[in-house]
Design a protein around this motif. Structure first.
Motif, PDB file in Angstrom:
ATOM      1  N   GLN A  65       0.812  -1.220   0.000  1.00  0.00           N
ATOM      2  CA  GLN A  65       0.000   0.000   0.000  1.00  0.00           C
ATOM      3  C   GLN A  65       0.846   1.272   0.000  1.00  0.00           C
ATOM      4  O   GLN A  65       0.302   2.370  -0.108  1.00  0.00           O
ATOM      5  N   VAL A  66       2.170   1.134   0.145  1.00  0.00           N
ATOM      6  CA  VAL A  66       3.032   2.319   0.231  1.00  0.00           C
ATOM      7  C   VAL A  66       4.155   2.255  -0.804  1.00  0.00           C
ATOM      8  O   VAL A  66       5.265   2.695  -0.554  1.00  0.00           O
ATOM      9  N   ARG A  67       3.835   1.748  -1.967  1.00  0.00           N
ATOM     10  CA  ARG A  67       4.853   1.602  -3.009  1.00  0.00           C
ATOM     11  C   ARG A  67       5.246   2.938  -3.644  1.00  0.00           C
ATOM     12  O   ARG A  67       6.407   3.167  -3.924  1.00  0.00           O
ATOM     13  N   SER A  68       4.296   3.809  -3.870  1.00  0.00           N
ATOM     14  CA  SER A  68       4.614   5.089  -4.514  1.00  0.00           C
ATOM     15  C   SER A  68       4.618   6.210  -3.482  1.00  0.00           C
ATOM     16  O   SER A  68       4.134   6.058  -2.357  1.00  0.00           O
ATOM     17  N   TYR A  69       5.157   7.325  -3.880  1.00  0.00           N
ATOM     18  CA  TYR A  69       5.189   8.519  -3.025  1.00  0.00           C
ATOM     19  C   TYR A  69       3.765   8.911  -2.624  1.00  0.00           C
ATOM     20  O   TYR A  69       3.489   9.140  -1.444  1.00  0.00           O
ATOM     21  N   ASN A  70       2.858   8.958  -3.593  1.00  0.00           N
ATOM     22  CA  ASN A  70       1.472   9.347  -3.293  1.00  0.00           C
ATOM     23  C   ASN A  70       0.784   8.333  -2.386  1.00  0.00           C
ATOM     24  O   ASN A  70       0.019   8.715  -1.498  1.00  0.00           O
ATOM     25  N   GLN A  71       1.051   7.047  -2.600  1.00  0.00           N
ATOM     26  CA  GLN A  71       0.473   6.025  -1.728  1.00  0.00           C
ATOM     27  C   GLN A  71       0.994   6.185  -0.300  1.00  0.00           C
ATOM     28  O   GLN A  71       0.241   6.020   0.659  1.00  0.00           O
ATOM     29  N   LEU A  72       2.263   6.512  -0.177  1.00  0.00           N
ATOM     30  CA  LEU A  72       2.855   6.687   1.142  1.00  0.00           C
ATOM     31  C   LEU A  72       2.227   7.878   1.861  1.00  0.00           C
ATOM     32  O   LEU A  72       1.862   7.783   3.039  1.00  0.00           O
ATOM     33  N   ILE A  73       2.037   8.971   1.158  1.00  0.00           N
ATOM     34  CA  ILE A  73       1.375  10.151   1.735  1.00  0.00           C
ATOM     35  C   ILE A  73      -0.039   9.774   2.195  1.00  0.00           C
ATOM     36  O   ILE A  73      -0.435  10.086   3.322  1.00  0.00           O
ATOM     37  N   SER A  74      -0.789   9.104   1.338  1.00  0.00           N
ATOM     38  CA  SER A  74      -2.164   8.716   1.677  1.00  0.00           C
ATOM     39  C   SER A  74      -2.201   7.795   2.883  1.00  0.00           C
ATOM     40  O   SER A  74      -3.034   7.941   3.764  1.00  0.00           O
ATOM     41  N   TYR A  75      -1.275   6.845   2.911  1.00  0.00           N
ATOM     42  CA  TYR A  75      -1.237   5.905   4.035  1.00  0.00           C
ATOM     43  C   TYR A  75      -0.976   6.651   5.339  1.00  0.00           C
ATOM     44  O   TYR A  75      -1.651   6.419   6.348  1.00  0.00           O
TER      45      TYR A  75
END
Length: 80
Positions: A65-75
């Motif tokens: 769930q935290v593969r991309s920069y945006n996914q990491l921000i959302s998480y």
């Protein structure tokens, strides 16, 4: 914390791990490990640094769930 706070935390962590990375060159929806040429230890160090800065622990089961920069921000926002 705001999106900007989380972005600053990620930037700080990435600068510690890979100071040569230009953060503006990162494609925010692409795999962060590939974009920043992070190996497994670098990725774990990134998550450990983020935990230290934010208090948010990311379990191994959530790594997809935290593969991309945006996914990491959302998480980080969702678990704040």
């Amino acid at each position: 914390m705001t999106t900007q706070n989380f972005a600053a935390c990620i930037a700080t962590a990435l600068r510690r791990i890979a100071p040569e990375i230009d953060l503006q060159d990162i494609a925010q929806d692409e795999d962060l490990r590939e974009e920043c040429e992070l190996d497994s230890m670098d990725f774990l160090n990134l998550l450990a640094d983020l935990k230290k800065q934010t208090g948010i622990s990311i379990p191994e089961s959530d790594y997809p769930q935290v593969r991309s920069y945006n996914q990491l921000i959302s998480y980080l926002q969702d678990h704040h």
